[in-house]
Design a protein around this motif. Structure first.
Motif, PDB file in Angstrom:
ATOM      1  N   TYR A  55      58.987   0.233  51.601  1.00  0.00           N
ATOM      2  CA  TYR A  55      58.570  -0.498  52.801  1.00  0.00           C
ATOM      3  C   TYR A  55      58.800   0.405  53.995  1.00  0.00           C
ATOM      4  O   TYR A  55      59.914   0.895  54.209  1.00  0.00           O
ATOM      5  N   ASP A  56      57.741   0.645  54.769  1.00  0.00           N
ATOM      6  CA  ASP A  56      57.856   1.487  55.960  1.00  0.00           C
ATOM      7  C   ASP A  56      58.058   0.606  57.181  1.00  0.00           C
ATOM      8  O   ASP A  56      57.188  -0.209  57.524  1.00  0.00           O
ATOM      9  N   ILE A  57      59.202   0.733  57.825  1.00  0.00           N
ATOM     10  CA  ILE A  57      59.566  -0.139  58.945  1.00  0.00           C
ATOM     11  C   ILE A  57      58.613   0.043  60.120  1.00  0.00           C
ATOM     12  O   ILE A  57      58.123  -0.929  60.710  1.00  0.00           O
ATOM     13  N   GLU A  58      58.337   1.284  60.471  1.00  0.00           N
ATOM     14  CA  GLU A  58      57.528   1.577  61.665  1.00  0.00           C
ATOM     15  C   GLU A  58      56.154   0.942  61.590  1.00  0.00           C
ATOM     16  O   GLU A  58      55.674   0.330  62.560  1.00  0.00           O
ATOM     17  N   THR A  59      55.484   1.069  60.460  1.00  0.00           N
ATOM     18  CA  THR A  59      54.115   0.560  60.323  1.00  0.00           C
ATOM     19  C   THR A  59      54.066  -0.830  59.704  1.00  0.00           C
ATOM     20  O   THR A  59      52.989  -1.402  59.575  1.00  0.00           O
ATOM     21  N   ASP A  60      55.226  -1.369  59.339  1.00  0.00           N
ATOM     22  CA  ASP A  60      55.312  -2.685  58.695  1.00  0.00           C
ATOM     23  C   ASP A  60      54.332  -2.760  57.521  1.00  0.00           C
ATOM     24  O   ASP A  60      53.512  -3.670  57.415  1.00  0.00           O
ATOM     25  N   SER A  61      54.403  -1.757  56.651  1.00  0.00           N
ATOM     26  CA  SER A  61      53.437  -1.665  55.556  1.00  0.00           C
ATOM     27  C   SER A  61      54.082  -1.135  54.287  1.00  0.00           C
ATOM     28  O   SER A  61      55.187  -0.557  54.325  1.00  0.00           O
ATOM     29  N   GLU A  62      53.398  -1.348  53.175  1.00  0.00           N
ATOM     30  CA  GLU A  62      53.782  -0.789  51.887  1.00  0.00           C
ATOM     31  C   GLU A  62      52.550  -0.075  51.327  1.00  0.00           C
ATOM     32  O   GLU A  62      51.774  -0.631  50.554  1.00  0.00           O
ATOM     33  N   VAL A  63      52.380   1.162  51.753  1.00  0.00           N
ATOM     34  CA  VAL A  63      51.132   1.873  51.508  1.00  0.00           C
ATOM     35  C   VAL A  63      50.891   2.130  50.023  1.00  0.00           C
ATOM     36  O   VAL A  63      49.739   2.336  49.611  1.00  0.00           O
ATOM     37  N   TYR A  64      51.919   2.069  49.203  1.00  0.00           N
ATOM     38  CA  TYR A  64      51.708   2.307  47.766  1.00  0.00           C
ATOM     39  C   TYR A  64      50.749   1.295  47.154  1.00  0.00           C
ATOM     40  O   TYR A  64      50.141   1.544  46.113  1.00  0.00           O
ATOM     41  N   ASN A  65      50.593   0.145  47.830  1.00  0.00           N
ATOM     42  CA  ASN A  65      49.656  -0.870  47.337  1.00  0.00           C
ATOM     43  C   ASN A  65      48.201  -0.408  47.394  1.00  0.00           C
ATOM     44  O   ASN A  65      47.329  -1.033  46.785  1.00  0.00           O
ATOM     45  N   GLN A  66      47.941   0.682  48.135  1.00  0.00           N
ATOM     46  CA  GLN A  66      46.601   1.264  48.131  1.00  0.00           C
ATOM     47  C   GLN A  66      46.313   1.963  46.804  1.00  0.00           C
ATOM     48  O   GLN A  66      45.156   2.272  46.507  1.00  0.00           O
ATOM     49  N   GLY A  67      47.347   2.235  46.041  1.00  0.00           N
ATOM     50  CA  GLY A  67      47.211   2.905  44.749  1.00  0.00           C
ATOM     51  C   GLY A  67      47.346   4.407  44.883  1.00  0.00           C
ATOM     52  O   GLY A  67      46.663   5.030  45.709  1.00  0.00           O
ATOM     53  N   VAL A  68      48.226   4.998  44.094  1.00  0.00           N
ATOM     54  CA  VAL A  68      48.426   6.446  44.109  1.00  0.00           C
ATOM     55  C   VAL A  68      48.367   6.948  42.669  1.00  0.00           C
ATOM     56  O   VAL A  68      49.206   6.575  41.833  1.00  0.00           O
ATOM     57  N   TYR A  69      47.399   7.785  42.397  1.00  0.00           N
ATOM     58  CA  TYR A  69      47.251   8.386  41.069  1.00  0.00           C
ATOM     59  C   TYR A  69      47.937   9.741  41.053  1.00  0.00           C
ATOM     60  O   TYR A  69      47.607  10.618  41.850  1.00  0.00           O
ATOM     61  N   LEU A  70      48.897   9.898  40.164  1.00  0.00           N
ATOM     62  CA  LEU A  70      49.595  11.166  40.001  1.00  0.00           C
ATOM     63  C   LEU A  70      48.832  12.014  38.989  1.00  0.00           C
ATOM     64  O   LEU A  70      48.876  11.757  37.784  1.00  0.00           O
ATOM     65  N   ALA A  71      48.100  12.999  39.482  1.00  0.00           N
ATOM     66  CA  ALA A  71      47.267  13.843  38.626  1.00  0.00           C
ATOM     67  C   ALA A  71      48.135  14.800  37.816  1.00  0.00           C
ATOM     68  O   ALA A  71      49.305  15.034  38.122  1.00  0.00           O
ATOM     69  N   ASP A  72      47.537  15.358  36.783  1.00  0.00           N
ATOM     70  CA  ASP A  72      48.220  16.411  36.029  1.00  0.00           C
ATOM     71  C   ASP A  72      48.508  17.588  36.956  1.00  0.00           C
ATOM     72  O   ASP A  72      47.668  17.956  37.798  1.00  0.00           O
ATOM     73  N   ALA A  73      49.662  18.166  36.802  1.00  0.00           N
ATOM     74  CA  ALA A  73      50.020  19.320  37.622  1.00  0.00           C
ATOM     75  C   ALA A  73      49.107  20.500  37.319  1.00  0.00           C
ATOM     76  O   ALA A  73      48.697  20.709  36.173  1.00  0.00           O
ATOM     77  N   VAL A  74      48.777  21.261  38.357  1.00  0.00           N
ATOM     78  CA  VAL A  74      48.051  22.522  38.172  1.00  0.00           C
ATOM     79  C   VAL A  74      49.092  23.587  37.841  1.00  0.00           C
ATOM     80  O   VAL A  74      49.909  23.951  38.687  1.00  0.00           O
ATOM     81  N   THR A  75      49.068  24.071  36.608  1.00  0.00           N
ATOM     82  CA  THR A  75      50.111  24.990  36.139  1.00  0.00           C
ATOM     83  C   THR A  75      49.598  26.407  35.897  1.00  0.00           C
ATOM     84  O   THR A  75      50.336  27.245  35.379  1.00  0.00           O
TER      85      THR A  75
END
Length: 312
Positions: A55-75
């Protein structure tokens, strides 16, 4: 990368088809010349993110609800050139999927690939660089894909704005546009630098942040720390204004060299990343569609720094 989802978010928010945001880790440290360890940065960042309040206090938001896809690392690490091309292709792939693409390095040479991809996909691109170092060498130690060359290509092909610079070689002055360079010693005495920098940006902005842009008093765990850097709240104030006034099309964060004992730098990097997402999606509901407005017919680098006809 052992982390299952970014910041431990629910799996349904971490699926590619659901997520508006893509995070690409690039654990590469092939050309750094002093302290090694940037290849451990993405893992330390992800570990800190998993232990961060969402929870981000400043923006009063929980931006993770937008969805974050963790891609495979570029190795890819067979050569600096191969790494840059692998990052370029991975970044471009997810831009084409209509995602807000973010990258966490790794040393700053990874940004050659990220910037190249965004410049190919978005017209009249401004690259906003927050950094202690100019990184404008055309070649260093036998390669143009060295961390000391991270912004040279951008200086030739995009509208480059450099902020926080306080270390450079004399040869870099021959490449640098001093009208668009905000040196740390001048910023300390002139509080108009934020508005001035934003006034010189085109509509589409890609942000690259080398964590040594911050003062080592708050960010000690980086490969080449320099005194006299940016502090936390002034940086957030500037970034928030950029996100409000411009179309930030993506960003990368680089040069975290984690310390096994002191985790404060890891958490600063984690918080910075999450803050930037919070600013980007401040006025968007989780159910709203996202359109990254990339140019589907643009397949090669812009040839000029920026379109002189643009109004900005």
């Amino acid at each position: 990368m052992q982390t299952k989802t970014y910041a431990g978010i629910p799996e349904e928010l971490a699926k590619l088809e659901k997520a508006k945001i893509v995070l690409i880790p690039v654990p590469y440290d092939g050309t750094s010349t002093w302290q090694k360890g940037a290849d451990k940065g993405p893992e330390a960042f992800l570990d800190a993110s998993a232990n961060m309040e969402l929870y981000d206090i400043e923006t009063d938001s929980e931006v993770y609800n937008q969805g974050v896809y963790l891609a495979d690392a570029v190795t890819e690490n067979s050569s600096p050139e191969a790494m840059v091309e692998a990052v370029h292709q991975a970044t471009k792939k997810y831009i084409k999927k209509n995602k807000f693409v973010t990258i966490f390095g790794g040393e700053h040479s990874i940004s050659i690939g990220t910037i190249r991809a965004f410049n190919e996909m978005f017209p009249s691109l401004t690259v906003l660089q927050l950094d202690a170092h100019a990184d404008l060498r055309k070649e260093y130690e036998g390669t143009a894909c060295n961390h000391a060359c991270a912004l040279y290509e951008a200086s030739q092909n995009t509208n480059l704005i450099q902020v926080g610079i306080r270390s450079m070689d004399a040869i870099e002055k021959t490449v640098m546009d001093t009208e668009k360079t905000y040196f740390a010693h001048e910023m300390a005495l002139d509080d108009t630098w934020m508005d001035s920098a934003i006034d010189q940006m085109t509509d589409n902005v890609f942000i690259t942040i080398d964590l040594d842009a911050f003062d080592p008093s708050i960010m000690p765990s980086t490969g080449t720390p320099e005194p006299g850097g940016l502090l936390w709240y002034e940086t957030l104030e500037f970034l928030k204004q950029v996100f409000e006034e411009k179309n930030v099309v993506g960003f990368d964060i680089v040069e975290l060299c984690p310390n096994k004992v002191d985790k404060s730098s890891d958490f600063l990097a984690a918080k910075l990343y999450y803050k930037m997402l919070s600013y980007k999606f401040l006025n968007q509901g989780a159910e709203d569609d996202y359109d990254n407005t990339y140019e589907k017919d643009t397949q090669k680098n812009n040839t000029s720094k920026f379109n002189e006809d643009d109004e900005y």
